[in-house]
Each structure stands twice: as C-alpha cells, then as structure tokens.
Write a protein that holds these residues in place. Structure first.
Motif, PDB file in Angstrom:
ATOM      1  N   TYR A   1      31.292 -72.611  -1.884  1.00 30.84           N
ATOM      2  CA  TYR A   1      30.923 -71.207  -2.070  1.00 30.84           C
ATOM      3  C   TYR A   1      29.456 -70.877  -1.785  1.00 30.84           C
ATOM      4  O   TYR A   1      29.086 -69.706  -1.838  1.00 30.84           O
ATOM      5  CB  TYR A   1      31.285 -70.755  -3.482  1.00 30.84           C
ATOM      6  CG  TYR A   1      32.774 -70.671  -3.682  1.00 30.84           C
ATOM      7  CD1 TYR A   1      33.501 -69.605  -3.165  1.00 30.84           C
ATOM      8  CD2 TYR A   1      33.458 -71.671  -4.356  1.00 30.84           C
ATOM      9  CE1 TYR A   1      34.868 -69.527  -3.325  1.00 30.84           C
ATOM     10  CE2 TYR A   1      34.833 -71.602  -4.525  1.00 30.84           C
ATOM     11  CZ  TYR A   1      35.527 -70.534  -4.003  1.00 30.84           C
ATOM     12  OH  TYR A   1      36.890 -70.467  -4.154  1.00 30.84           O
ATOM     13  N   LEU A   2      28.647 -71.849  -1.494  1.00 32.67           N
ATOM     14  CA  LEU A   2      27.215 -71.596  -1.323  1.00 32.67           C
ATOM     15  C   LEU A   2      26.933 -70.571  -0.224  1.00 32.67           C
ATOM     16  O   LEU A   2      26.089 -69.695  -0.394  1.00 32.67           O
ATOM     17  CB  LEU A   2      26.466 -72.902  -1.049  1.00 32.67           C
ATOM     18  CG  LEU A   2      24.946 -72.817  -1.066  1.00 32.67           C
ATOM     19  CD1 LEU A   2      24.444 -72.311  -2.414  1.00 32.67           C
ATOM     20  CD2 LEU A   2      24.341 -74.171  -0.754  1.00 32.67           C
ATOM     21  N   LYS A   3      27.663 -70.653   0.886  1.00 28.93           N
ATOM     22  CA  LYS A   3      27.442 -69.686   1.969  1.00 28.93           C
ATOM     23  C   LYS A   3      27.665 -68.254   1.484  1.00 28.93           C
ATOM     24  O   LYS A   3      26.936 -67.345   1.868  1.00 28.93           O
ATOM     25  CB  LYS A   3      28.369 -69.987   3.143  1.00 28.93           C
ATOM     26  CG  LYS A   3      27.988 -71.211   3.908  1.00 28.93           C
ATOM     27  CD  LYS A   3      28.960 -71.484   5.042  1.00 28.93           C
ATOM     28  CE  LYS A   3      28.592 -72.807   5.695  1.00 28.93           C
ATOM     29  NZ  LYS A   3      29.540 -73.182   6.744  1.00 28.93           N
ATOM     30  N   HIS A   4      28.647 -68.075   0.640  1.00 31.05           N
ATOM     31  CA  HIS A   4      28.921 -66.742   0.094  1.00 31.05           C
ATOM     32  C   HIS A   4      27.823 -66.318  -0.887  1.00 31.05           C
ATOM     33  O   HIS A   4      27.400 -65.160  -0.890  1.00 31.05           O
ATOM     34  CB  HIS A   4      30.288 -66.738  -0.600  1.00 31.05           C
ATOM     35  CG  HIS A   4      30.591 -65.471  -1.327  1.00 31.05           C
ATOM     36  ND1 HIS A   4      30.922 -64.300  -0.680  1.00 31.05           N
ATOM     37  CD2 HIS A   4      30.602 -65.183  -2.647  1.00 31.05           C
ATOM     38  CE1 HIS A   4      31.117 -63.357  -1.567  1.00 31.05           C
ATOM     39  NE2 HIS A   4      30.934 -63.860  -2.769  1.00 31.05           N
ATOM     40  N   TRP A   5      27.375 -67.241  -1.700  1.00 23.38           N
ATOM     41  CA  TRP A   5      26.383 -66.924  -2.731  1.00 23.38           C
ATOM     42  C   TRP A   5      25.024 -66.543  -2.160  1.00 23.38           C
ATOM     43  O   TRP A   5      24.271 -65.803  -2.789  1.00 23.38           O
ATOM     44  CB  TRP A   5      26.214 -68.085  -3.694  1.00 23.38           C
ATOM     45  CG  TRP A   5      27.425 -68.401  -4.506  1.00 23.38           C
ATOM     46  CD1 TRP A   5      28.475 -67.569  -4.799  1.00 23.38           C
ATOM     47  CD2 TRP A   5      27.720 -69.639  -5.143  1.00 23.38           C
ATOM     48  NE1 TRP A   5      29.396 -68.221  -5.569  1.00 23.38           N
ATOM     49  CE2 TRP A   5      28.964 -69.499  -5.802  1.00 23.38           C
ATOM     50  CE3 TRP A   5      27.068 -70.856  -5.224  1.00 23.38           C
ATOM     51  CZ2 TRP A   5      29.547 -70.518  -6.520  1.00 23.38           C
ATOM     52  CZ3 TRP A   5      27.651 -71.883  -5.945  1.00 23.38           C
ATOM     53  CH2 TRP A   5      28.873 -71.711  -6.586  1.00 23.38           C
ATOM     54  N   VAL A   6      24.679 -67.077  -0.986  1.00 21.13           N
ATOM     55  CA  VAL A   6      23.337 -66.828  -0.439  1.00 21.13           C
ATOM     56  C   VAL A   6      23.282 -65.629   0.510  1.00 21.13           C
ATOM     57  O   VAL A   6      22.225 -65.303   1.021  1.00 21.13           O
ATOM     58  CB  VAL A   6      22.751 -68.074   0.269  1.00 21.13           C
ATOM     59  CG1 VAL A   6      22.619 -69.234  -0.687  1.00 21.13           C
ATOM     60  CG2 VAL A   6      23.564 -68.457   1.484  1.00 21.13           C
ATOM     61  N   ARG A   7      24.414 -64.974   0.715  1.00 17.36           N
ATOM     62  CA  ARG A   7      24.415 -63.780   1.561  1.00 17.36           C
ATOM     63  C   ARG A   7      23.582 -62.679   0.912  1.00 17.36           C
ATOM     64  O   ARG A   7      23.538 -62.558  -0.303  1.00 17.36           O
ATOM     65  CB  ARG A   7      25.835 -63.254   1.738  1.00 17.36           C
ATOM     66  CG  ARG A   7      26.617 -63.972   2.774  1.00 17.36           C
ATOM     67  CD  ARG A   7      27.889 -63.207   3.064  1.00 17.36           C
ATOM     68  NE  ARG A   7      28.976 -64.153   2.933  1.00 17.36           N
ATOM     69  CZ  ARG A   7      30.202 -63.841   2.597  1.00 17.36           C
ATOM     70  NH1 ARG A   7      30.533 -62.605   2.340  1.00 17.36           N
ATOM     71  NH2 ARG A   7      31.123 -64.753   2.513  1.00 17.36           N
ATOM     72  N   ASP A   8      22.975 -61.870   1.784  1.00 13.18           N
ATOM     73  CA  ASP A   8      22.276 -60.692   1.270  1.00 13.18           C
ATOM     74  C   ASP A   8      23.305 -59.777   0.617  1.00 13.18           C
ATOM     75  O   ASP A   8      24.417 -59.625   1.113  1.00 13.18           O
ATOM     76  CB  ASP A   8      21.569 -59.946   2.400  1.00 13.18           C
ATOM     77  CG  ASP A   8      20.460 -60.770   3.028  1.00 13.18           C
ATOM     78  OD1 ASP A   8      20.038 -61.758   2.415  1.00 13.18           O
ATOM     79  OD2 ASP A   8      20.027 -60.413   4.140  1.00 13.18           O
ATOM     80  N   GLU A   9      22.938 -59.176  -0.485  1.00 16.33           N
ATOM     81  CA  GLU A   9      23.852 -58.328  -1.241  1.00 16.33           C
ATOM     82  C   GLU A   9      23.468 -56.866  -1.060  1.00 16.33           C
ATOM     83  O   GLU A   9      22.342 -56.466  -1.367  1.00 16.33           O
ATOM     84  CB  GLU A   9      23.791 -58.707  -2.723  1.00 16.33           C
ATOM     85  CG  GLU A   9      24.700 -57.900  -3.600  1.00 16.33           C
ATOM     86  CD  GLU A   9      24.560 -58.281  -5.067  1.00 16.33           C
ATOM     87  OE1 GLU A   9      25.025 -57.486  -5.896  1.00 16.33           O
ATOM     88  OE2 GLU A   9      23.984 -59.341  -5.379  1.00 16.33           O
ATOM     89  N   LYS A  10      24.409 -56.080  -0.548  1.00 16.88           N
ATOM     90  CA  LYS A  10      24.147 -54.650  -0.379  1.00 16.88           C
ATOM     91  C   LYS A  10      24.222 -53.976  -1.743  1.00 16.88           C
ATOM     92  O   LYS A  10      25.132 -54.221  -2.524  1.00 16.88           O
ATOM     93  CB  LYS A  10      25.160 -54.030   0.574  1.00 16.88           C
ATOM     94  CG  LYS A  10      24.813 -52.614   0.940  1.00 16.88           C
ATOM     95  CD  LYS A  10      25.653 -52.089   2.068  1.00 16.88           C
ATOM     96  CE  LYS A  10      25.180 -50.667   2.345  1.00 16.88           C
ATOM     97  NZ  LYS A  10      25.547 -50.203   3.639  1.00 16.88           N
ATOM     98  N   VAL A  11      23.235 -53.123  -2.035  1.00 14.67           N
ATOM     99  CA  VAL A  11      23.179 -52.399  -3.296  1.00 14.67           C
ATOM    100  C   VAL A  11      22.957 -50.914  -3.009  1.00 14.67           C
ATOM    101  O   VAL A  11      22.572 -50.529  -1.905  1.00 14.67           O
ATOM    102  CB  VAL A  11      22.057 -52.940  -4.223  1.00 14.67           C
ATOM    103  CG1 VAL A  11      22.362 -54.352  -4.674  1.00 14.67           C
ATOM    104  CG2 VAL A  11      20.707 -52.874  -3.545  1.00 14.67           C
TER     105      VAL A  11
END
Length: 107
Positions: free
Chosen positions: A82-92
């Motif tokens: 899951y690391l690739k998912h966790w380090v994605r930029d998060e749109k807010v």
C-alpha cells in the motif's frame, strides 16, 4: 557503558542523521527496497529472534512467531503493498480565497 561504546553509538546516530538529511529516504523506490531488505533480514534471522524471545521473555516458538515475527512480516508486506497509495498527493478542498484553483497535501 564505556566511553568507546558511547562514542561508537554517537557516531552511528550522527551518520544516520546525515544520511536522512540527504532526503534519499523520501524516494518511494528506496523505501520499498529497504522494506524488502528488512523482510529478508527478519526471515534470515528468524531462528535467532525466536531464541532471543525465549531466553529474554520466556515466549514459546509458536507464541513468538504469531505475536512478533509473523506479525512484523505481515506488516512489512502490507506496507509494501500500500505504500504507493499512501504517498500519493491528496486532493483537498480549496478555500474561497483561492477559488478556481486546486489544493493538495503533498507528501
């Protein structure tokens, strides 16, 4: 602890801090590579870890594997997955003052 041991530990910590400050550890591929190395090391030294848990804490092999070694191996695998998912930029949400633009939390 002897002064020489304290000096060795201080030197190791200083070296690790300098390496961390290079920002090389921020790279996703580096992190995944280190997690693979950690998993390999835990697997390689599994017997010694189990023996130490028995000697130090009196834990049986099955209990030690389930509560320590196996748990760590599962956590490492989960993190790699899951690391690739966790380090994605998060749109807010963007505030009103910046209407018309996009906002992200950049990791």
């Amino acid at each position: 602890m002897e002064n020489s041991n304290i000096n060795k530990l201080t030197s190791i910590v200083d070296k690790q801090r300098r390496f961390f400050n290079t920002n090389r550890t921020k790279d996703l591929n580096f992190r995944i590579s280190m997690l693979h190395r950690l998993r390999s090391s835990v697997e390689k030294y599994e017997e010694q870890i189990l023996d130490a848990l028995f000697k130090d804490l009196g834990k049986g092999r099955a209990e030690s594997y389930l509560s320590e070694v196996g748990f760590i191996l599962l956590e490492i695998s989960h993190t790699i997955k899951y690391l690739k998912h966790w380090v994605r930029d998060e749109k807010v949400k963007t505030n009103v003052l910046n209407f018309g633009s996009s906002s992200y939390i950049i990791i």
